[in-house]
Design an enzyme around this catalytic site. Structure first.
Site, PDB file in Angstrom:
ATOM      1  N   SER A 242      12.190 -23.799   1.931  1.00  0.00           N
ATOM      2  CA  SER A 242      12.346 -24.320   3.284  1.00  0.00           C
ATOM      3  C   SER A 242      12.979 -25.701   3.278  1.00  0.00           C
ATOM      4  O   SER A 242      14.072 -25.864   2.755  1.00  0.00           O
ATOM      5  CB  SER A 242      10.985 -24.291   3.980  1.00  0.00           C
ATOM      6  OG  SER A 242      11.178 -24.171   5.349  1.00  0.00           O
ATOM      7  N   HIS A 384       7.499 -16.644   6.772  1.00  0.00           N
ATOM      8  CA  HIS A 384       8.119 -17.809   6.132  1.00  0.00           C
ATOM      9  C   HIS A 384       7.167 -18.371   5.067  1.00  0.00           C
ATOM     10  O   HIS A 384       6.098 -18.886   5.412  1.00  0.00           O
ATOM     11  CB  HIS A 384       8.336 -18.845   7.238  1.00  0.00           C
ATOM     12  CG  HIS A 384       8.956 -20.118   6.787  1.00  0.00           C
ATOM     13  ND1 HIS A 384      10.279 -20.220   6.457  1.00  0.00           N
ATOM     14  CD2 HIS A 384       8.432 -21.356   6.616  1.00  0.00           C
ATOM     15  CE1 HIS A 384      10.549 -21.463   6.117  1.00  0.00           C
ATOM     16  NE2 HIS A 384       9.439 -22.176   6.195  1.00  0.00           N
TER      17      HIS A 384
HETATM   18  C1  GCU Z   1      10.409 -26.323  10.254  1.00  0.00           C
HETATM   19  C2  GCU Z   1      11.865 -26.692  10.283  1.00  0.00           C
HETATM   20  C3  GCU Z   1      12.689 -25.943   9.244  1.00  0.00           C
HETATM   21  C4  GCU Z   1      12.049 -26.083   7.884  1.00  0.00           C
HETATM   22  C5  GCU Z   1      10.601 -25.678   7.944  1.00  0.00           C
HETATM   23  C6  GCU Z   1       9.812 -25.892   6.633  1.00  0.00           C
HETATM   24  O1  GCU Z   1      10.249 -25.017  10.685  1.00  0.00           O
HETATM   25  O2  GCU Z   1      12.337 -26.463  11.573  1.00  0.00           O
HETATM   26  O3  GCU Z   1      14.011 -26.406   9.199  1.00  0.00           O
HETATM   27  O4  GCU Z   1      12.770 -25.325   6.938  1.00  0.00           O
HETATM   28  O5  GCU Z   1       9.933 -26.448   8.934  1.00  0.00           O
HETATM   29  O6  GCU Z   1      10.160 -26.756   5.876  1.00  0.00           O
HETATM   30  O7  GCU Z   1       8.829 -25.172   6.440  1.00  0.00           O
END
Ligand code: GCU
Length: 413
Positions: A242, A384
């Site tokens: 992420s 995610h």
């Molecule tokens: C949020 C953010 C993302 C990122 C994520 C994370 O959702 O909007 O861009 O990748 O956090 O780091 O888990």
């Protein structure tokens, strides 16, 4: 009306107003698009044309002209400058256990200190190295953006985010550092770390912020690993999830010593195309996380068509090194289709090196990893996250590309 009833009514009214106010504040200013039919028509900046509009037909022009141009475009507009020099790097092993994980591995906790202009930053590295074979081994290095307990050196707490035992059993060393050592993930406190060593970055519109600082940290860890005889530093895979995956991609693109890049669910300003405006957008990311990217990047809020780049160019900058990106089926915020399309675009640069990507023409089905290809990919079923499923496939990808070992696919649970 009785006085106490009036008071109740007043209190109720105040609560109601407060609740409406909070909700209004939480309302996004812009609707999130999750509808493929609403993706606007867009033209991606050409990967294989120099800024002077000369075609790039071979790897020499790519390496000498186009690739450096691309790195500069990302430095200038997105992640910021990447300072390469510093006065001193020292390290000390603060804890060693040659009998870790029941004797399978040696644990080294290393404190890496980088000094510049009399300011220093301290990176705490957790490193497990398999006790067999007794020769330098390839390694996975994770940029940890979650809790430190995920990379617990005592192994009292085990986490699939960093399944150290699985990696050790596969014959690799596994290392991790935490992003907060470089730049706290906070819109005010992010300056308390690497940026103290490079104060010019704080005022420049193309100055690095948190994600640049985390990527810088990954390279400093590699500087240390190059001094550690147990690690084969020609075979270090950099892994990030992420926001950490945005940093792993930037670090690997920018520092060619990383032999492999793994960018897990990295989404917007990671592996996904921004021009599509699907899921998270540039304006959303810059508004929620103003401390991640350069001031210059804010110019592209709701203005994607003006971008002189897109993320396919960053993926291509990793070539010819093996690159693996992932998504999760329920994580539309990170735009799985936009990630796959970006990888497809990068194929043309791998082709300049005679490397044939085996990505299919269209996104593969969920849980159908593409390993046997210099550009690997999977879209895991689920949320995610960074999971044991993801790591199993990173290991298979490394087995193939680092060791040329045939892959024995085990049945997935
Ligand atoms: C949020 C953010 C993302 C990122 C994520 C994370 O959702 O909007 O861009 O990748 O956090 O780091 O888990």
């Amino acid at each position: 009306m009785e006085p106490h009833r009036t008071v109740y009514k007043l209190v109720y009214l105040i609560f109601l107003l407060l609740a409406i106010g909070t909700r209004l504040q939480a309302q996004p200013t812009e609707q999130v698009n999750y509808n493929e039919a609403k993706v606007p028509t867009y033209v991606l900046p050409a990967l294989l044309n120099t800024t002077a509009n000369r075609p790039v037909r071979n790897k020499t022009t790519w390496e000498k002209q186009r690739r450096p141009e691309i790195i500069r475009l990302f430095e200038e507009n997105v992640y910021g400058q990447m300072p390469r020099s510093y006065d001193r790097l020292t390290y000390s092993v603060t804890h060693e256990d040659a009998n870790a994980m029941g004797g399978k591995a040696t644990l080294n906790e290393v404190l890496i200190e980088v000094v510049n202009h009399a300011k220093s930053v301290k990176i705490n590295l957790v490193l497990f190295v398999p006790n067999q074979p007794k020769k330098p081994v390839p390694a996975f290095l994770l940029i940890n953006n979650r809790g430190k307990d995920n990379t617990d050196p005592t192994r009292a707490h085990k986490s699939d985010f960093w399944p150290a035992e699985m990696v050790i059993d596969s014959g690799y060393a596994i290392a991790a550092f935490h992003v907060s050592d470089l730049a706290p993930d906070d819109s005010v406190r992010y300056v308390n770390g690497v940026l103290q060593l490079y104060p010019d970055q704080l005022t420049a519109n193309n100055g690095m912020k948190a994600i640049g600082a985390w990527a810088w940290g990954a390279s400093r860890v590699l500087d240390y690993l190059e001094k550690d005889a147990t690690i084969d530093t020609k075979r270090v895979a950099l892994v990030g999830h992420s926001r950490g995956g945005k940093a792993s991609l930037w670090a690997a693109a920018e520092d060619p010593r990383f032999a492999m890049c793994i960018t897990n669910c990295s989404g917007n300003t990671g592996a996904a195309l921004s021009h599509r405006r699907f899921g998270e957008t540039i304006s959303r990311i810059n508004t929620t996380f103003p401390h991640w990217f350069t001031n210059n990047y804010k110019k592209f809020n709701n203005n994607e068509d003006a971008l002189p780049l897109d993320q396919h160019m960053l993926l291509a900058a990793v070539a010819p090194r093996p690159l693996y990106a992932t998504n999760a089926s329920k994580d539309l915020w990170a735009d799985p289709t936009g990630t796959f399309l970006a990888l497809k675009q990068a194929e043309s640069v791998y082709a300049l090196y005679g490397l044939t990507s085996h990505l299919p023409a269209r996104p593969p089905a969920i849980n159908h990893p593409i390993i046997n290809s210099p550009i690997g990919y999977h879209n895991r079923e689920g949320e995610h996250n960074l999971t044991a499923y993801d790591w199993r496939h990173f290991i298979q990808f490394a087995n193939l590309h680092f060791r040329h070992k045939p892959i024995r696919f085990k049945k997935e649970p």
